[in-house]
Design an enzyme around this catalytic site. Structure first.
Site, PDB file in Angstrom:
ATOM      1  N   SER A 150       0.866  -1.191   0.000  1.00  0.00           N
ATOM      2  CA  SER A 150       0.000   0.000   0.000  1.00  0.00           C
ATOM      3  C   SER A 150       0.890   1.224   0.000  1.00  0.00           C
ATOM      4  O   SER A 150       2.090   1.123   0.245  1.00  0.00           O
ATOM      5  CB  SER A 150      -0.875   0.018   1.256  1.00  0.00           C
ATOM      6  OG  SER A 150      -0.140   0.514   2.371  1.00  0.00           O
ATOM      7  N   ASP A 151       0.315   2.389  -0.278  1.00  0.00           N
ATOM      8  CA  ASP A 151       1.106   3.589  -0.029  1.00  0.00           C
ATOM      9  C   ASP A 151       0.969   3.927   1.455  1.00  0.00           C
ATOM     10  O   ASP A 151       0.167   3.347   2.175  1.00  0.00           O
ATOM     11  CB  ASP A 151       0.688   4.748  -0.946  1.00  0.00           C
ATOM     12  CG  ASP A 151       1.829   5.750  -1.109  1.00  0.00           C
ATOM     13  OD1 ASP A 151       2.770   5.724  -0.284  1.00  0.00           O
ATOM     14  OD2 ASP A 151       1.802   6.566  -2.044  1.00  0.00           O
ATOM     15  N   TRP A 152       1.741   4.880   1.890  1.00  0.00           N
ATOM     16  CA  TRP A 152       1.855   5.191   3.309  1.00  0.00           C
ATOM     17  C   TRP A 152       0.470   5.537   3.908  1.00  0.00           C
ATOM     18  O   TRP A 152      -0.112   6.565   3.574  1.00  0.00           O
ATOM     19  CB  TRP A 152       2.806   6.380   3.490  1.00  0.00           C
ATOM     20  CG  TRP A 152       3.058   6.765   4.910  1.00  0.00           C
ATOM     21  CD1 TRP A 152       2.154   7.322   5.781  1.00  0.00           C
ATOM     22  CD2 TRP A 152       4.273   6.644   5.641  1.00  0.00           C
ATOM     23  NE1 TRP A 152       2.727   7.547   6.996  1.00  0.00           N
ATOM     24  CE2 TRP A 152       4.032   7.136   6.942  1.00  0.00           C
ATOM     25  CE3 TRP A 152       5.545   6.165   5.335  1.00  0.00           C
ATOM     26  CZ2 TRP A 152       5.017   7.179   7.923  1.00  0.00           C
ATOM     27  CZ3 TRP A 152       6.531   6.215   6.305  1.00  0.00           C
ATOM     28  CH2 TRP A 152       6.261   6.713   7.592  1.00  0.00           C
TER      29      TRP A 152
END
Ligand code: NOJ
Length: 768
Positions: A302-304
């Site tokens: 996932s992104d942050w």
């Protein structure tokens, strides 16, 4: 061989019978007999290992934490070092990011290897975007080189240094196509074109990963951000994206697909929602397209915090629901939402998440760890001697200098002011960016040392015997310019103008270094104005009033609008943020030691109102006025449609002439079209030209753009020399995706253009 396999199988059954998953297993035996076995395939090893793992341990592999010094995003759980430590010891962490340097990596790896029940090594990730310590040009600038070998080399150098610092995974390349210069992250990508973007994606993946991922000087790459992040509305960071099928399939997906085909090991999803569904929770993107249609067998991170952000998006009801949606959609690893580790086990127990999905996700992650060789030796990237000798080595510096030169684009050179003579001139250098030794490093250079770039001023001085004086004129930004803080733009302080004007008056020539500070582009740096920030336009005009012999050197992470400069300033160089060797590269171009060869990877607009602006637009039903003065056609009443500088544009100190392209065969016979063109150096110096081929499919069942890049080749010619270049157009170049995602090559009329930029009119027709 056979008996060894039998032995292993026997060994396993004993192990499985005797092992209770909750107890520490005899890892030593397990490791040497299974994990390091040369007989079992990686998939078999993964399977065997998964059999030994508890549900919580498998979920642990899907959990990624940042180091305890969060600097690449707001940590949702600040001050949580103690909890992270506890999870590391329990084997509930599969990856760390932002832990760098052999000492730190070894320390964190030692905790999981020695203290967790199974001792599964971490995969250590970091944003190695354009170099680790020795910094290459920003990716958008690298793209301007159109030099795939040099770009690959740059990624190799980045991998060499990062791996020597203990890192085994980079969150790069960013392969998001973007047509919107307002979006700050265009600096991280390859620009607006899917063909060029795909070629560069492959070069970068190959550069990072090499041919053997277990080689300790290579690292796993990550194609990001899947998908449509470059199409955020109005260029505003993290905004929503609404994109139709044709654009998604023909413009946005191709570089991702190319990265997948090049063997990229990981993908990162994106912060944005696409047509109403956050990418992180999008089954269509991650499962249907990526894992099923494209058969991607690596893992998706996932992104942050993007899993928990699905609550703010209005897609998930709460954190628990967000974890459920993300894992079901195919997000395999949770970067810093801390939700998989807290929510997934109960979701599985409540049968809201199928354990098979956990096995699949954890298995994908373990597989990459095996491929990296981390099970052979978890400390394999932890070699202090290599760290000391590789990072910042002379050969790395030479590589980044080479690419920095190739990335520079000459936009204007009226009266051939450039190249400058190396002696006998009084040169005034004006602008705060000229002396800046940090800004040239660009954004996303987290491990580089502040003040470590060669400034333009230093470069100009060291390459010539000219008399060079300097005045700042005006600051671009004031105060702290850190990675996470907002910037203060200098919009008022003009106190340095006087000195700059005096100096300009006394000089033969003025080199003005203007543009964006590094921290004015990159993540979170969208801009609504694209001109020179702050008082720089005023400074430029004030200096011009006393000395119009100006070479303007632009530094920027995105296309800027510079209509006044384009009209009045005789000489303009696009100098981007060129990295560690910035000043040397610029000086070599300015003094003619290197003949500029860069070509723009993004259109430069005349004004913000034209954005999104791109060369491969559609013709519309009213492309031009029927009679002069007519109003009802596709245009602005106060601005031209054309860019200030088009995609593919860039000058040289020499000139090139093209012959009319020739189609030398028929598609009906060969199932491909061959186009040839002759190119001649008509100037006085040796030079490199990027010969570009554009195609137009005149009518189709889904409208095709006015032209599309379908080939390019770089050629070096001495004065008077001619070379013939041949392009082959196969179904891959001639076709397109329709709205049912079928690849079609349709019969009909085509135009092919070959020239030095996307506006070339050098054209020939053919039929399919
Ligand atoms: C957020 C960015 O969008 C992403 O590109 C980056 O890799 C992560 N932060 C980690 O720093």
């Amino acid at each position: 061989m056979k008996s060894k396999t039998l032995y292993l199988l026997f060994f396993f059954s004993i192990l499985q019978l005797s092992s209770c998953k909750e107890k520490k297993i005899d890892l030593l035996a397990f490791e040497s007999e299974v994990l390091k076995s040369e007989i079992l395939s990686i998939d078999q090893k993964v399977e065997k290992l998964l059999d030994q793992m508890t549900l919580e341990e498998k979920i642990g592999q899907m959990n990624q934490y940042s180091g305890f010094w969060d600097f690449t995003g707001p940590s949702p759980k600040a001050g949580d070092a103690a909890q992270k430590m506890e999870h590391l010891k329990k084997g509930w962490v599969g990856s760390m990011l932002n832990v760098t340097g052999v000492k730190n990596v070894r320390a964190v790896q030692k905790i999981v290897v020695e203290e967790s029940r199974l001792g599964i090594p971490l995969i250590i990730g970091f944003d190695v975007i354009h170099g680790y310590k020795t910094i290459s040009p920003i990716p958008l600038a690298e793209a301007a080189s159109w030099d795939l070998e040099a770009i690959k080399k740059s990624a190799q150098v980045a991998a060499l240094e990062a791996s020597a610092a203990g890192i085994n995974w980079t969150f790069a390349p960013m392969v998001d196509i973007s047509r919107d210069a307002r979006w700050g992250r265009v600096m991280e990508g390859a620009g607006e074109d899917p063909y060029l973007g795909s070629k560069i994606a492959v070069a970068r993946v190959e550069g990072f990963q090499g041919s053997d991922l277990s080689d300790p000087s290579t690292i796993a790459a990550c194609a990001k951000h899947f998908a449509a992040y470059g199409f955020v509305e109005a260029g505003r960071e993290y905004n929503t994206a609404d994109v139709g099928t044709s654009t998604l399939n023909n413009i946005i997906f191709p570089p991702f697909k190319a990265a997948k085909d090049a063997g990229v090991k990981t993908f990162m999803n994106s912060f944005n929602d696409l047509n109403g569904i956050p990418a992180t929770g999008d089954i269509y993107l991650q499962r249907t397209v990526l894992k099923e249609n494209w058969n991607f067998d690596g893992f998706v991170v996932s992104d942050w915090g993007s899993i928990s952000e699905m609550v703010a998006h209005g897609y998930a009801r709460d954190d628990n629901h967000a974890a459920q949606l993300a894992v079901n959609a195919g997000s395999d690893m949770d970067m810093e939402s801390h939700l998989y580790v807290t929510e997934l086990a109960s979701l599985v127990k409540q049968e809201k998440v199928d354990e098979a999905l956990i096995n699949d996700a954890a298995g994908r992650i373990l597989k990459v760890k095996f491929e990296l060789g981390l099970f052979d030796d978890p400390y394999k990237y932890c070699d202090e001697a290599r760290e000391a000798s590789v990072i910042g080595s002379q050969s790395n510096v030479e590589e980044v200098l080479d690419l920095a030169k190739k990335s520079i684009v000459l936009l204007k050179n009226q009266n051939n002011v450039l190249p400058l003579s190396k002696k006998g001139q009084k040169i005034a250098v004006i602008g705060a960016l000229a002396a800046d030794k940090t800004s040239p490093l660009g954004n996303w250079r987290l491990a580089a040392d502040t003040n470590s770039a060669v400034s333009l001023l230093e470069g100009l001085k060291s390459y010539s015997g000219n008399t060079i004086t300097y005045a700042k004129g005006a600051d671009v930004v004031i105060g702290k310019t850190g990675f996470v803080s907002e910037l203060t733009i200098n919009t008022t302080d003009t106190s340095g103008f006087k000195e700059a004007i005096m100096l300009a008056k006394k000089s033969d020539l003025v080199i003005m270094a203007l543009g964006e500070h590094a921290m004015q582009s990159g993540e979170g740096r969208s801009r609504a104005y694209l001109g020179l920030p702050g008082v720089q336009q005023q400074l430029l005009e004030a200096v011009f009033a006393v000395n119009n012999n100006i070479v303007l050197v632009l530094s920027n992470g995105r296309p800027l609008t510079i209509p006044w400069a384009a009209k009045h300033i005789p000489t303009i160089i696009e100098g981007w943020h060129l990295g560690t060797q910035s000043g040397n590269a610029l000086a070599q171009v300015i003094y003619g030691d290197y003949n500029p060869s860069g070509k723009l990877p993004m259109s430069f607009p005349r004004s913000v109102g034209q954005v999104p602006l791109y060369y491969n637009y559609k013709n519309t039903g009213r492309p031009s006025p029927v009679n002069p003065g007519q109003v009802f056609w596709t245009h602005y009443i106060d601005q031209k449609n054309t860019p200030q500088y088009p995609f593919g544009f860039g000058l040289s100190y020499t000139t090139f002439a093209y012959s009319k392209p020739m189609v030398v065969n028929t598609y009906s016979q060969d199932k491909q079209v061959t186009v040839s063109v002759k190119i001649t150096n008509t100037g006085k110096s040796e030079g490199k030209e990027t010969v570009q081929l554009y195609l137009r499919d005149l009518y189709a069942s889904v409208i095709r753009p006015i032209r599309e890049l379908k080939g390019f080749e770089q050629v070096v010619l001495t004065p008077g020399q001619t070379k013939e270049i041949t392009f082959t157009l196969t179904d891959q170049e001639l076709g397109f995706f329709n709205n049912q995602q079928q690849w079609l090559v349709e019969k009909g009329d085509f135009q092919v253009y070959v020239g030095g930029d996307s506006q070339t009119i050098n054209q020939v027709n053919f039929k399919l």
